[in-house]
Design a protein around this motif. Structure first.
Motif, PDB file in Angstrom:
ATOM      1  N   GLN A  17      20.997  -8.566  13.666  1.00 34.54           N
ATOM      2  CA  GLN A  17      21.875  -8.943  12.548  1.00 34.54           C
ATOM      3  C   GLN A  17      22.945  -9.909  13.004  1.00 34.54           C
ATOM      4  N   GLY A  33      18.174  -8.262   7.683  1.00 34.61           N
ATOM      5  CA  GLY A  33      18.974  -8.273   6.462  1.00 34.61           C
ATOM      6  C   GLY A  33      20.426  -7.953   6.771  1.00 34.61           C
ATOM      7  N   GLY A  35      22.656 -10.269   7.801  1.00 35.49           N
ATOM      8  CA  GLY A  35      23.074 -11.053   8.959  1.00 35.49           C
ATOM      9  C   GLY A  35      24.571 -11.328   8.958  1.00 35.49           C
ATOM     10  N   THR A  40      24.790 -15.107   8.949  1.00 35.60           N
ATOM     11  CA  THR A  40      25.073 -14.815   7.542  1.00 35.60           C
ATOM     12  C   THR A  40      24.289 -15.756   6.638  1.00 35.60           C
ATOM     13  N   ASP A  43      18.908 -14.193   6.283  1.00 34.94           N
ATOM     14  CA  ASP A  43      18.040 -13.017   6.405  1.00 34.94           C
ATOM     15  C   ASP A  43      16.568 -13.420   6.432  1.00 34.94           C
ATOM     16  N   ASP A  44      15.799 -12.757   7.286  1.00 37.56           N
ATOM     17  CA  ASP A  44      14.349 -12.933   7.425  1.00 37.56           C
ATOM     18  C   ASP A  44      13.920 -14.265   8.021  1.00 37.56           C
TER      19      ASP A  44
END
Length: 119
Positions: A17, A33, A35, A40, A43-44
């Motif tokens: 993250q 998810g 992050g 930030t 995600d993914d």
């Protein structure tokens, strides 16, 4: 060229993250998810560290990455599919039913990991 090189033989160090504190150029992570910091809003994605900073690669369905920390391939199919080990058969009273159950579980696991087509 850097992104092409990263995807050609895609290998990630793991999933995170938050960005690692001291990455080496060429190392990649799968962004989990939620992050944080530079991750930030990514995600993914696959976060690639370069001499110029972080580069984020949006995976497409079919993208496969080898996760060095888990020793397994991960497959992106709208979300990341992480294979799990099949459940080993136990007991022995009804061998045929247990063997069939184990084989079904193994086939489902291999299909989820993208080893062969699910259709």
């Amino acid at each position: 060229m850097v992104r092409t090189d990263a995807l050609l033989h895609c290998a990630i160090e793991g999933a995170a993250q938050t960005p690692p504190s001291a990455p080496s150029p060429g190392q990649s992570w799968r962004v989990l998810g939620g992050g944080q910091a530079e991750f930030t809003g990514h995600d993914d994605t696959i976060a690639l560290w370069t001499e110029g900073g972080w580069r984020f690669i949006e995976p497409r369905p079919g993208t496969r990455a080898f996760n060095r920390s888990s020793g397994a391939f991960e497959l992106f199919d709208g979300s990341w599919v992480i294979p799990t080990s099949p459940v080993a058969p136990q007991g022995g009273a009804t061998i045929d039913a247990e063997a069939r159950s184990m084989l079904v579980n193994l086939l489902e696991t291999l299909a989820a990991a993208g080893v062969f087509a699910t259709n």
